[in-house]
Design a protein around this motif. Structure first.
Motif, PDB file in Angstrom:
ATOM      1  N   PRO A  48      38.217  46.014   4.258  1.00 30.10           N
ATOM      2  CA  PRO A  48      38.200  47.432   4.661  1.00 30.10           C
ATOM      3  C   PRO A  48      37.182  47.751   5.738  1.00 30.10           C
ATOM      4  O   PRO A  48      37.457  48.547   6.647  1.00 30.10           O
ATOM      5  CB  PRO A  48      37.880  48.151   3.345  1.00 30.10           C
ATOM      6  CG  PRO A  48      38.447  47.265   2.290  1.00 30.10           C
ATOM      7  CD  PRO A  48      38.223  45.861   2.785  1.00 30.10           C
ATOM      8  N   GLU A  49      35.988  47.160   5.674  1.00 34.48           N
ATOM      9  CA  GLU A  49      34.983  47.495   6.685  1.00 34.48           C
ATOM     10  C   GLU A  49      35.358  46.942   8.058  1.00 34.48           C
ATOM     11  O   GLU A  49      34.987  47.521   9.082  1.00 34.48           O
ATOM     12  CB  GLU A  49      33.598  47.007   6.274  1.00 34.48           C
ATOM     13  CG  GLU A  49      33.449  45.508   6.150  1.00 34.48           C
ATOM     14  CD  GLU A  49      31.993  45.120   5.890  1.00 34.48           C
ATOM     15  OE1 GLU A  49      31.123  46.011   5.930  1.00 34.48           O
ATOM     16  OE2 GLU A  49      31.744  43.931   5.647  1.00 34.48           O
ATOM     17  N   ASN A  50      36.096  45.837   8.104  1.00 29.96           N
ATOM     18  CA  ASN A  50      36.580  45.338   9.390  1.00 29.96           C
ATOM     19  C   ASN A  50      37.654  46.257   9.968  1.00 29.96           C
ATOM     20  O   ASN A  50      37.682  46.524  11.175  1.00 29.96           O
ATOM     21  CB  ASN A  50      37.149  43.928   9.247  1.00 29.96           C
ATOM     22  CG  ASN A  50      36.120  42.904   8.822  1.00 29.96           C
ATOM     23  OD1 ASN A  50      35.985  42.631   7.639  1.00 29.96           O
ATOM     24  ND2 ASN A  50      35.385  42.345   9.775  1.00 29.96           N
ATOM     25  N   PHE A  79      24.591  46.653  21.796  1.00 32.78           N
ATOM     26  CA  PHE A  79      25.297  46.615  20.517  1.00 32.78           C
ATOM     27  C   PHE A  79      24.676  45.523  19.667  1.00 32.78           C
ATOM     28  O   PHE A  79      24.550  44.374  20.117  1.00 32.78           O
ATOM     29  CB  PHE A  79      26.791  46.352  20.727  1.00 32.78           C
ATOM     30  CG  PHE A  79      27.532  46.073  19.443  1.00 32.78           C
ATOM     31  CD1 PHE A  79      27.823  47.109  18.565  1.00 32.78           C
ATOM     32  CD2 PHE A  79      27.921  44.785  19.109  1.00 32.78           C
ATOM     33  CE1 PHE A  79      28.498  46.862  17.370  1.00 32.78           C
ATOM     34  CE2 PHE A  79      28.595  44.519  17.922  1.00 32.78           C
ATOM     35  CZ  PHE A  79      28.882  45.559  17.050  1.00 32.78           C
ATOM     36  N   ILE A  80      24.302  45.854  18.448  1.00 31.81           N
ATOM     37  CA  ILE A  80      23.569  44.936  17.577  1.00 31.81           C
ATOM     38  C   ILE A  80      24.328  44.759  16.275  1.00 31.81           C
ATOM     39  O   ILE A  80      24.680  45.745  15.611  1.00 31.81           O
ATOM     40  CB  ILE A  80      22.157  45.488  17.277  1.00 31.81           C
ATOM     41  CG1 ILE A  80      21.396  45.755  18.577  1.00 31.81           C
ATOM     42  CG2 ILE A  80      21.383  44.537  16.369  1.00 31.81           C
ATOM     43  CD1 ILE A  80      20.089  46.503  18.366  1.00 31.81           C
ATOM     44  N   THR A 135      29.874  50.698   9.645  1.00 30.51           N
ATOM     45  CA  THR A 135      30.338  49.463   9.014  1.00 30.51           C
ATOM     46  C   THR A 135      29.720  48.243   9.684  1.00 30.51           C
ATOM     47  O   THR A 135      29.191  48.316  10.801  1.00 30.51           O
ATOM     48  CB  THR A 135      31.874  49.310   9.107  1.00 30.51           C
ATOM     49  OG1 THR A 135      32.249  49.216  10.492  1.00 30.51           O
ATOM     50  CG2 THR A 135      32.592  50.489   8.463  1.00 30.51           C
ATOM     51  N   LEU A 136      29.800  47.112   8.988  1.00 32.53           N
ATOM     52  CA  LEU A 136      29.438  45.788   9.499  1.00 32.53           C
ATOM     53  C   LEU A 136      27.960  45.666   9.884  1.00 32.53           C
ATOM     54  O   LEU A 136      27.598  44.810  10.682  1.00 32.53           O
ATOM     55  CB  LEU A 136      30.333  45.408  10.698  1.00 32.53           C
ATOM     56  CG  LEU A 136      31.840  45.403  10.411  1.00 32.53           C
ATOM     57  CD1 LEU A 136      32.623  45.111  11.692  1.00 32.53           C
ATOM     58  CD2 LEU A 136      32.181  44.376   9.325  1.00 32.53           C
ATOM     59  N   LYS A 137      27.097  46.522   9.324  1.00 34.82           N
ATOM     60  CA  LYS A 137      25.652  46.459   9.568  1.00 34.82           C
ATOM     61  C   LYS A 137      25.350  46.513  11.065  1.00 34.82           C
ATOM     62  O   LYS A 137      24.452  45.824  11.565  1.00 34.82           O
ATOM     63  CB  LYS A 137      25.054  45.192   8.954  1.00 34.82           C
ATOM     64  CG  LYS A 137      25.277  45.077   7.456  1.00 34.82           C
ATOM     65  CD  LYS A 137      24.740  43.754   6.914  1.00 34.82           C
ATOM     66  CE  LYS A 137      25.032  43.626   5.428  1.00 34.82           C
ATOM     67  NZ  LYS A 137      24.560  42.322   4.894  1.00 34.82           N
ATOM     68  N   ALA A 138      26.098  47.328  11.780  1.00 33.51           N
ATOM     69  CA  ALA A 138      26.029  47.366  13.243  1.00 33.51           C
ATOM     70  C   ALA A 138      25.316  48.622  13.735  1.00 33.51           C
ATOM     71  O   ALA A 138      25.256  49.644  13.043  1.00 33.51           O
ATOM     72  CB  ALA A 138      27.433  47.301  13.837  1.00 33.51           C
ATOM     73  N   PHE A 139      24.782  48.509  14.963  1.00 33.38           N
ATOM     74  CA  PHE A 139      24.045  49.605  15.596  1.00 33.38           C
ATOM     75  C   PHE A 139      24.424  49.658  17.074  1.00 33.38           C
ATOM     76  O   PHE A 139      24.750  48.633  17.679  1.00 33.38           O
ATOM     77  CB  PHE A 139      22.532  49.386  15.485  1.00 33.38           C
ATOM     78  CG  PHE A 139      22.048  49.165  14.081  1.00 33.38           C
ATOM     79  CD1 PHE A 139      21.597  50.228  13.320  1.00 33.38           C
ATOM     80  CD2 PHE A 139      22.043  47.897  13.518  1.00 33.38           C
ATOM     81  CE1 PHE A 139      21.147  50.031  12.019  1.00 33.38           C
ATOM     82  CE2 PHE A 139      21.607  47.685  12.223  1.00 33.38           C
ATOM     83  CZ  PHE A 139      21.151  48.757  11.468  1.00 33.38           C
ATOM     84  N   LEU A 140      24.339  50.847  17.637  1.00 31.39           N
ATOM     85  CA  LEU A 140      24.595  51.008  19.063  1.00 31.39           C
ATOM     86  C   LEU A 140      23.479  51.825  19.692  1.00 31.39           C
ATOM     87  O   LEU A 140      23.124  52.891  19.188  1.00 31.39           O
ATOM     88  CB  LEU A 140      25.935  51.696  19.321  1.00 31.39           C
ATOM     89  CG  LEU A 140      26.301  51.821  20.805  1.00 31.39           C
ATOM     90  CD1 LEU A 140      26.719  50.468  21.375  1.00 31.39           C
ATOM     91  CD2 LEU A 140      27.397  52.856  21.030  1.00 31.39           C
ATOM     92  N   TRP A 165      34.242  48.119  17.181  1.00 30.01           N
ATOM     93  CA  TRP A 165      33.316  46.995  17.077  1.00 30.01           C
ATOM     94  C   TRP A 165      33.829  46.044  15.990  1.00 30.01           C
ATOM     95  O   TRP A 165      34.623  46.425  15.138  1.00 30.01           O
ATOM     96  CB  TRP A 165      31.903  47.479  16.787  1.00 30.01           C
ATOM     97  CG  TRP A 165      31.722  48.221  15.503  1.00 30.01           C
ATOM     98  CD1 TRP A 165      31.307  47.728  14.292  1.00 30.01           C
ATOM     99  CD2 TRP A 165      31.972  49.619  15.284  1.00 30.01           C
ATOM    100  NE1 TRP A 165      31.278  48.720  13.344  1.00 30.01           N
ATOM    101  CE2 TRP A 165      31.672  49.888  13.930  1.00 30.01           C
ATOM    102  CE3 TRP A 165      32.412  50.670  16.106  1.00 30.01           C
ATOM    103  CZ2 TRP A 165      31.814  51.165  13.378  1.00 30.01           C
ATOM    104  CZ3 TRP A 165      32.540  51.934  15.554  1.00 30.01           C
ATOM    105  CH2 TRP A 165      32.245  52.165  14.210  1.00 30.01           C
ATOM    106  N   GLN A 166      33.359  44.796  16.048  1.00 28.17           N
ATOM    107  CA  GLN A 166      33.904  43.799  15.131  1.00 28.17           C
ATOM    108  C   GLN A 166      32.968  42.605  15.053  1.00 28.17           C
ATOM    109  O   GLN A 166      32.141  42.387  15.943  1.00 28.17           O
ATOM    110  CB  GLN A 166      35.294  43.356  15.614  1.00 28.17           C
ATOM    111  CG  GLN A 166      36.126  42.640  14.583  1.00 28.17           C
ATOM    112  CD  GLN A 166      36.292  43.424  13.299  1.00 28.17           C
ATOM    113  OE1 GLN A 166      35.622  43.119  12.306  1.00 28.17           O
ATOM    114  NE2 GLN A 166      37.154  44.451  13.318  1.00 28.17           N
TER     115      GLN A 166
END
Length: 240
Positions: A176-178, A67-68, A44-49, A158-159
């Protein structure tokens, strides 16, 4: 005909290239000596680790991460956390990055102990290093944490948020994605994808862990669908 062929190929390349770039294996860092052992497309949230886990480090195991994610708005914030007591926000030991009043990107720590306003505080992990960058609408948190003991997995949260008021991150959205931006990170997963060093980034076709979102695949599928339409148009109008 040659001009039409060139335009056709260029259009297809523009459609497909962005889809391929939406994976952690295609990402690089501004400091060329920054590399990680694993990476993960978060769902979710277009995030990467990106992360490296060192279970035999002394005196304590360490977890280094990048974290991106894009903040919800340019003046917003991004956060990544471990939760040693639960799977959600309450109890999250958070690193939050945002612009301070001078316009510099800072990383501060927050122990999320309630749903009320947050304030900067120590967290239950020793933070050995932390910094952040903001470029191209995306924030990156770099940090190394000392863990109390070797673990096979940890709960991560993540947020992203849209605003910072007087140096304090404001509430995030409750879409929902949050609300679903959490999962279990397998620290030593055999399926984790090797992270990319900026010096030699291979094709983004490497393996990824089981927690990967299907978003990149869907986007690629859409691009290939458009490719098929263009092929049909090419056959109809250009005769090839």
């Amino acid at each position: 005909m040659a001009a039409f062929c060139f335009l056709f190929i260029a259009t297809v390349a523009l459609l497909i290239s962005p889809a391929l770039s939406l994976t952690c294996t295609s990402q690089t860092f501004s400091q060329r000596n920054t590399t990680f052992a694993n990476c993960l497309d978060l769902p979710t949230l277009k995030a990467f680790l990106h992360w490296t886990y060192s279970p035999t480090a002394r005196p304590n195991p360490t977890l280094s991460i990048a974290f991106i994610a894009p903040p919800a708005k340019p003046d917003g914030w991004v956060a990544w956390a471990l939760n040693p007591t639960g799977s959600g926000m309450l109890g999250a030991q958070s690193l939050i990055a945002f612009k301070d009043t001078n316009g510099s990107i800072v990383v501060k720590t927050y122990n999320i102990s309630s749903y009320g306003p947050i304030s900067e505080s120590k967290i239950s992990y020793d933070v050995l290093s932390k910094r952040a960058e903001y470029s191209g609408g995306v924030m990156t948190i770099f940090a190394t944490l000392a863990l109390p003991a070797a673990e096979a997995e940890v709960n991560q949260v993540w947020q992203v948020g849209a605003a910072v008021n007087n140096g304090v991150p404001a509430k995030h959205a409750f879409a929902p994605e949050n609300l679903s931006s959490k999962n279990t990170l397998q620290l030593m997963s055999d399926a984790a994808a090797p992270s990319i060093s900026p010096a030699s980034a291979p094709s983004p076709a490497g393996r990824q862990s089981g927690n990967v979102t299907g978003g990149s695949s869907r986007i690629l599928g859409s691009a290939l669908g458009l490719y098929g339409v263009l092929v049909l148009l090419g056959v109809t109008y250009f005769g090839f």
